[in-house]
Design a protein around this motif. Structure first.
Motif, PDB file in Angstrom:
ATOM      1  N   ALA A 165      -2.563 -12.279   8.041  1.00 51.07           N
ATOM      2  CA  ALA A 165      -1.573 -12.612   7.016  1.00 51.07           C
ATOM      3  C   ALA A 165      -1.346 -11.422   6.083  1.00 51.07           C
ATOM      4  N   LYS A 166      -2.417 -10.718   5.757  1.00 56.18           N
ATOM      5  CA  LYS A 166      -2.297  -9.534   4.893  1.00 56.18           C
ATOM      6  C   LYS A 166      -1.511  -8.422   5.589  1.00 56.18           C
ATOM      7  N   ILE A 167      -1.746  -8.255   6.886  1.00 57.04           N
ATOM      8  CA  ILE A 167      -0.993  -7.244   7.649  1.00 57.04           C
ATOM      9  C   ILE A 167       0.492  -7.585   7.666  1.00 57.04           C
ATOM     10  N   ALA A 168       0.815  -8.857   7.887  1.00 57.49           N
ATOM     11  CA  ALA A 168       2.214  -9.284   7.915  1.00 57.49           C
ATOM     12  C   ALA A 168       2.903  -8.982   6.587  1.00 57.49           C
ATOM     13  N   ARG A 195       5.940  -6.132   5.951  1.00 56.48           N
ATOM     14  CA  ARG A 195       7.185  -6.524   5.289  1.00 56.48           C
ATOM     15  C   ARG A 195       7.502  -5.556   4.152  1.00 56.48           C
ATOM     16  N   GLU A 196       6.472  -5.196   3.377  1.00 60.01           N
ATOM     17  CA  GLU A 196       6.658  -4.248   2.282  1.00 60.01           C
ATOM     18  C   GLU A 196       7.023  -2.865   2.823  1.00 60.01           C
ATOM     19  N   GLN A 197       6.373  -2.461   3.917  1.00 59.41           N
ATOM     20  CA  GLN A 197       6.655  -1.168   4.534  1.00 59.41           C
ATOM     21  C   GLN A 197       8.095  -1.073   5.012  1.00 59.41           C
ATOM     22  N   LYS A 248      10.691  -2.634   3.821  1.00 60.78           N
ATOM     23  CA  LYS A 248      11.571  -2.497   2.649  1.00 60.78           C
ATOM     24  C   LYS A 248      11.584  -1.068   2.135  1.00 60.78           C
ATOM     25  N   VAL A 249      10.408  -0.439   2.089  1.00 66.25           N
ATOM     26  CA  VAL A 249      10.299   0.944   1.610  1.00 66.25           C
ATOM     27  C   VAL A 249      11.040   1.901   2.530  1.00 66.25           C
ATOM     28  N   GLN A 250      10.860   1.745   3.843  1.00 69.02           N
ATOM     29  CA  GLN A 250      11.513   2.630   4.812  1.00 69.02           C
ATOM     30  C   GLN A 250      13.031   2.511   4.745  1.00 69.02           C
ATOM     31  N   THR A 251      13.519   1.274   4.603  1.00 60.22           N
ATOM     32  CA  THR A 251      14.960   1.053   4.521  1.00 60.22           C
ATOM     33  C   THR A 251      15.537   1.690   3.271  1.00 60.22           C
ATOM     34  N   LYS A 252      14.810   1.564   2.156  1.00 54.45           N
ATOM     35  CA  LYS A 252      15.274   2.129   0.886  1.00 54.45           C
ATOM     36  C   LYS A 252      15.283   3.652   0.928  1.00 54.45           C
ATOM     37  N   HIS A 310      -2.003 -17.745  -1.424  1.00 52.50           N
ATOM     38  CA  HIS A 310      -2.380 -16.843  -2.508  1.00 52.50           C
ATOM     39  C   HIS A 310      -2.015 -15.401  -2.196  1.00 52.50           C
ATOM     40  N   VAL A 311      -2.171 -14.997  -0.910  1.00 47.08           N
ATOM     41  CA  VAL A 311      -1.785 -13.636  -0.498  1.00 47.08           C
ATOM     42  C   VAL A 311      -0.326 -13.366  -0.836  1.00 47.08           C
ATOM     43  N   TYR A 312       0.507 -14.396  -0.701  1.00 49.28           N
ATOM     44  CA  TYR A 312       1.943 -14.254  -0.973  1.00 49.28           C
ATOM     45  C   TYR A 312       2.316 -14.676  -2.396  1.00 49.28           C
ATOM     46  N   GLY A 313       1.303 -14.757  -3.271  1.00 57.26           N
ATOM     47  CA  GLY A 313       1.564 -15.010  -4.687  1.00 57.26           C
ATOM     48  C   GLY A 313       1.883 -16.442  -5.041  1.00 57.26           C
ATOM     49  N   ILE A 314       1.590 -17.383  -4.140  1.00 63.74           N
ATOM     50  CA  ILE A 314       1.849 -18.795  -4.413  1.00 63.74           C
ATOM     51  C   ILE A 314       0.530 -19.451  -4.825  1.00 63.74           C
ATOM     52  N   THR A 315       0.413 -19.782  -6.106  1.00 62.28           N
ATOM     53  CA  THR A 315      -0.836 -20.349  -6.626  1.00 62.28           C
ATOM     54  C   THR A 315      -0.707 -21.825  -6.995  1.00 62.28           C
TER      55      THR A 315
END
Length: 367
Positions: free
Chosen positions: A32-35, A39-41, A43-47, A208-213
């Protein structure tokens, strides 16, 4: 430590971990952390590149869209020509098709858009060649045809992996789960089925990994950790597929039978060059798209039984309005339906009514 290094560190940890019942929770959380990092990577590459991650600009038309996915030189262009009568470039060398070539398959009253895409290579989902742009076209497809060379059936795994990596889930349905975020209260879970593939503890930790608490979670089917991540990210596409084995005219029955055992999914053997089983493939495409026929009856008029409206199963009257004219939805007042989807003939229904095969429909517009 940058994102690539973080991904590599987690991948190394997974490789070092012995997979068993005791470690599946830990491994599921790492995946889940890799996924999330990938996803963040992305976004960075596209930007950084300033290049849109969208695919080739292809306007959808017809009753459904089918795309060809395959490695170079598997006969996609020849097959398009046989199915639709299009004139896609054909040659005996790789990368003949350098753009998306469209065609229309007219079959049993349906007009099916067929797109011949450039051949992909292993690593396409990571940006090799035009890979990401090519695969992105498949995101909007209703049906994906995986085209294999009869001498290279092992490429099926490559194609499925590349599509999966870009977020296209073949022959799957979206996970039946509801997550309603809340401001306070932590995570409460209601299960309509027993979870066997995912523990409640791991489910909460992935959230929690995705900020949903804080959230209310309703589980309607037994899902995996990967399906949970797919639902949270919400950027996955789901499509049916057909595996097509081309060039069967070059082998004998014994060879073909042996090749079929190496392919995991149901396969349609064809020869685009010789036209073998092309009609069978047309029928399989039609069946897989799961069309239904709707007969339109104008207000005060007669039903048109000669030319039914072709739509996908589980379509609503809203889908019919969008298909007929873009202003129809705004002018819609109510519908009258005769057929299997209603309790009595001429029943008055809303725009959200789900139609069934051979229903008769009258659309009443606002005055």
């Amino acid at each position: 430590m940058g994102i690539p290094e973080k991904i590599k560190a987690i991948q190394d940890e997974i490789l070092k971990t012995q997979l068993n019942k005791a470690t599946e929770h830990h491994v599921g959380l790492l995946k889940a952390k890799i996924a999330k990092l990938r996803r963040e990577q992305e976004k960075v590459q596209t930007k950084k590149s300033g290049i849109s991650s969208d695919g080739f600009d292809v306007r959808r038309t017809g009753d459904a869209t089918v795309v060809f996915i395959g490695l170079p030189s598997v006969g996609k262009s020849t097959l398009l020509n046989k199915l639709t009568g299009s004139r896609s470039a054909v040659a005996a060398y790789q990368f003949t098709t350098l753009t998306v070539v469209p065609g229309i398959l007219d079959y049993r009253g349906a007009r099916i858009q067929v797109l011949d895409l450039p051949g992909i290579i292993e690593g396409a989902s990571k940006g090799k060649g035009l890979g990401k742009r090519i695969l992105s076209v498949a995101r909007n497809a209703d049906l994906v045809l995986l085209i294999l060379d009869v001498f290279q059936p092992y490429h099926e795994d490559v194609l499925r992996t590349e599509l999966n990596n870009i977020g296209i889930r073949l022959d799957q349905k979206p996970p039946n789960i509801v997550i309603e975020k809340a401001a306070i209260g932590g995570i409460s879970i209601a299960q309509q089925v027993k979870l066997t593939k995912l523990s409640e503890k791991l489910l909460k930790e992935i959230l929690h990994v995705y900020g949903i608490t804080s959230a209310r979670v309703l589980i309607r089917e037994d899902i995996t950790a990967e399906q949970l991540v797919d639902h949270i990210t919400g950027d996955k596409n789901y499509a049916q597929s057909i595996t097509v084995l081309n060039k069967i005219d070059l082998v004998d029955e014994k060879f073909l039978k042996n090749v079929k055992t190496k392919i995991k999914s149901e396969v349609v053997p064809v020869s685009a060059d010789s036209g073998i089983n092309v009609d069978l493939l047309k029928e399989k495409i039609y069946e897989k798209l799961d069309f239904i026929r709707i007969y339109m009856r104008p207000k005060g008029g007669e039903t048109d039984f000669k030319e039914p409206l072709i739509i996908r199963r589980d379509s609503t009257i809203e889908d019919v309005c969008n298909k007929l004219h873009r202003s129809m939805k705004k002018e819609f007042r109510y519908g009258l339906v005769w057929g299997k989807s209603v309790k009595f003939a001429g029943q008055r229904v809303s725009i959200h009514h789900v139609l069934e095969d051979e229903d008769v429909l009258t659309i009443i517009k606002s005055r």
